[in-house]
Design a protein around this motif. Structure first.
Motif, PDB file in Angstrom:
ATOM      1  N   CYS A  35      19.040 -38.599 -29.116  1.00 43.26           N
ATOM      2  CA  CYS A  35      19.077 -39.634 -28.083  1.00 43.26           C
ATOM      3  C   CYS A  35      19.440 -40.973 -28.708  1.00 43.26           C
ATOM      4  O   CYS A  35      18.763 -41.444 -29.634  1.00 43.26           O
ATOM      5  CB  CYS A  35      17.726 -39.739 -27.373  1.00 43.26           C
ATOM      6  N   ARG A  74      22.438 -31.411 -27.729  1.00 45.99           N
ATOM      7  CA  ARG A  74      22.141 -32.105 -26.481  1.00 45.99           C
ATOM      8  C   ARG A  74      22.101 -33.596 -26.780  1.00 45.99           C
ATOM      9  O   ARG A  74      21.302 -34.047 -27.614  1.00 45.99           O
ATOM     10  CB  ARG A  74      20.794 -31.639 -25.918  1.00 45.99           C
ATOM     11  N   LEU A  76      21.454 -37.352 -25.383  1.00 46.77           N
ATOM     12  CA  LEU A  76      20.765 -38.050 -24.309  1.00 46.77           C
ATOM     13  C   LEU A  76      21.033 -39.547 -24.351  1.00 46.77           C
ATOM     14  O   LEU A  76      21.355 -40.110 -25.396  1.00 46.77           O
ATOM     15  CB  LEU A  76      19.260 -37.787 -24.407  1.00 46.77           C
ATOM     16  N   ARG A  77      20.851 -40.180 -23.200  1.00 49.28           N
ATOM     17  CA  ARG A  77      21.160 -41.596 -23.009  1.00 49.28           C
ATOM     18  C   ARG A  77      19.857 -42.386 -22.977  1.00 49.28           C
ATOM     19  O   ARG A  77      19.057 -42.229 -22.053  1.00 49.28           O
ATOM     20  CB  ARG A  77      21.920 -41.774 -21.691  1.00 49.28           C
ATOM     21  N   GLY A  78      19.667 -43.213 -23.974  1.00 48.64           N
ATOM     22  CA  GLY A  78      18.423 -43.973 -24.045  1.00 48.64           C
ATOM     23  C   GLY A  78      18.657 -45.449 -24.272  1.00 48.64           C
ATOM     24  O   GLY A  78      19.792 -45.918 -24.412  1.00 48.64           O
ATOM     25  N   ASP A 101      18.055 -41.529 -19.815  1.00 50.08           N
ATOM     26  CA  ASP A 101      17.152 -40.388 -19.959  1.00 50.08           C
ATOM     27  C   ASP A 101      15.813 -40.797 -20.553  1.00 50.08           C
ATOM     28  O   ASP A 101      14.777 -40.188 -20.243  1.00 50.08           O
ATOM     29  CB  ASP A 101      17.779 -39.327 -20.879  1.00 50.08           C
ATOM     30  N   PHE A 102      15.825 -41.806 -21.404  1.00 52.11           N
ATOM     31  CA  PHE A 102      14.650 -42.138 -22.199  1.00 52.11           C
ATOM     32  C   PHE A 102      14.627 -43.630 -22.467  1.00 52.11           C
ATOM     33  O   PHE A 102      15.660 -44.225 -22.814  1.00 52.11           O
ATOM     34  CB  PHE A 102      14.704 -41.361 -23.519  1.00 52.11           C
ATOM     35  N   TYR A 257      12.420 -36.798 -23.844  1.00 47.32           N
ATOM     36  CA  TYR A 257      12.580 -37.122 -22.433  1.00 47.32           C
ATOM     37  C   TYR A 257      14.018 -36.882 -21.988  1.00 47.32           C
ATOM     38  O   TYR A 257      14.974 -37.237 -22.682  1.00 47.32           O
ATOM     39  CB  TYR A 257      12.209 -38.580 -22.158  1.00 47.32           C
ATOM     40  N   GLU A 258      14.127 -36.283 -20.824  1.00 47.00           N
ATOM     41  CA  GLU A 258      15.426 -36.098 -20.183  1.00 47.00           C
ATOM     42  C   GLU A 258      15.263 -36.472 -18.721  1.00 47.00           C
ATOM     43  O   GLU A 258      14.328 -35.989 -18.055  1.00 47.00           O
ATOM     44  CB  GLU A 258      15.890 -34.650 -20.323  1.00 47.00           C
ATOM     45  N   ASP A 259      16.131 -37.341 -18.234  1.00 45.89           N
ATOM     46  CA  ASP A 259      16.018 -37.845 -16.864  1.00 45.89           C
ATOM     47  C   ASP A 259      14.641 -38.464 -16.643  1.00 45.89           C
ATOM     48  O   ASP A 259      14.035 -38.298 -15.588  1.00 45.89           O
ATOM     49  CB  ASP A 259      16.299 -36.733 -15.859  1.00 45.89           C
ATOM     50  N   ARG A 260      14.120 -39.130 -17.694  1.00 53.77           N
ATOM     51  CA  ARG A 260      12.831 -39.836 -17.685  1.00 53.77           C
ATOM     52  C   ARG A 260      11.633 -38.895 -17.506  1.00 53.77           C
ATOM     53  O   ARG A 260      10.525 -39.341 -17.203  1.00 53.77           O
ATOM     54  CB  ARG A 260      12.791 -40.916 -16.590  1.00 53.77           C
TER      55      ARG A 260
END
Length: 267
Positions: A35, A74, A76-78, A101-102, A257-260
């Motif tokens: 992330c 994977r 993720l966008r944080g 996502d986080f 965390y994914e999608d919060r």
């Protein structure tokens, strides 16, 4: 599962790491979940440093990397938000606008100054500044708690004069630190084990194991692990050590965390 969910790229003002280079290095290290948590630190007190980034460009770049490397890792966008008084509502509005996502909430300043700069410690003793830092953190979490994990809770000790904080103890500040931990438990916020303290030879991660253990005693069950890497070289630093520390503190799982939403993984 090997997850590093506190990582910076050139979207952060203090990093020049190319995102694709970070992804490639993460794959080579067999990291399963990565992330990017680049800095947004509004009202940062150094005029020529702006801790913000182009959100649209950031999301486009991650979408491109997902398309190219999604079968191998994977991504993720944080974001890492630097907390300060008065930023609660602006940050809450930001998080409604963009699908991160986080979200890490971090305290990077004390008395309006960044402890990275030595002059921060010139007006008061280190003990006074540490206490100011924790008290400011408490007030900021009271104001703004729409984040997922508390980043490097005792970050301040990285820059202390006394052997970079090696002589600081949780017990001395237990009263105010416990109040912070109680807020995290109340708001269902994770506590991060940040391995940068190990890399910087502080003798412990941030925060120290005593604080992680106390969070667990107070009912905290959510812990994240992050390297705080600003260069690909430091991805996943000392994560096996981090997991052993968490086990000794009473945890059986860590989360990413994914999608919060928290995803639980066995240690």
């Amino acid at each position: 599962m090997f997850c590093d969910i506190h990582v910076h790229s050139s979207f952060s003002t203090d990093s020049d790491a190319d995102m694709e280079a970070v992804v490639r290095e993460a794959i080579s290290r067999q990291i399963d979940v990565l992330c990017f948590t680049d800095h947004i630190d509004w009202n940062y007190p150094v005029p020529d440093l702006i801790f913000d980034f182009d959100k649209e460009a950031y999301f486009r770049r991650i979408a491109d990397l997902r398309n190219e490397y999604g079968g191998k890792i994977r991504i993720l966008r944080g974001v890492e938000l630097g907390m300060q008084p008065g930023l609660g509502k602006p940050y809450a509005d930001l998080l409604k606008q963009y699908p991160f996502d986080f979200v890490i909430g971090s305290q990077h300043l004390v008395n309006g100054m960044d402890p990275y700069y030595p002059e921060t410690f010139e007006t008061k003793s280190a003990d006074e500044i540490y206490r100011d830092y924790f008290e400011e953190t408490f007030e900021n979490v009271k104001e703004f708690h729409s984040f997922d994990s508390m980043g490097h809770l005792d970050y301040i000790v990285r820059y202390g004069k006394k052997r970079k904080g090696r002589n600081y103890s949780y017990k001395k500040y237990a009263g105010i630190i416990d109040e912070i931990l109680k807020l995290l438990v109340r708001y269902n916020i994770a506590l991060e084990l940040n391995t940068c303290g190990l890399r910087k030879q502080l003798g412990a991660p941030n925060p120290r194991p005593e604080i992680l253990r106390r969070y667990r005693e107070l009912g905290g069950t959510l812990v994240t692990i992050g390297s705080d890497a600003h260069k690909p070289l430091f991805l996943g630093y000392a994560f096996n050590t981090a997991k052993e520390i968490l086990k000794t503190c009473g945890f059986t799982h860590f989360v990413y965390y994914e999608d919060r939403k928290p995803k639980f993984e066995l240690l």
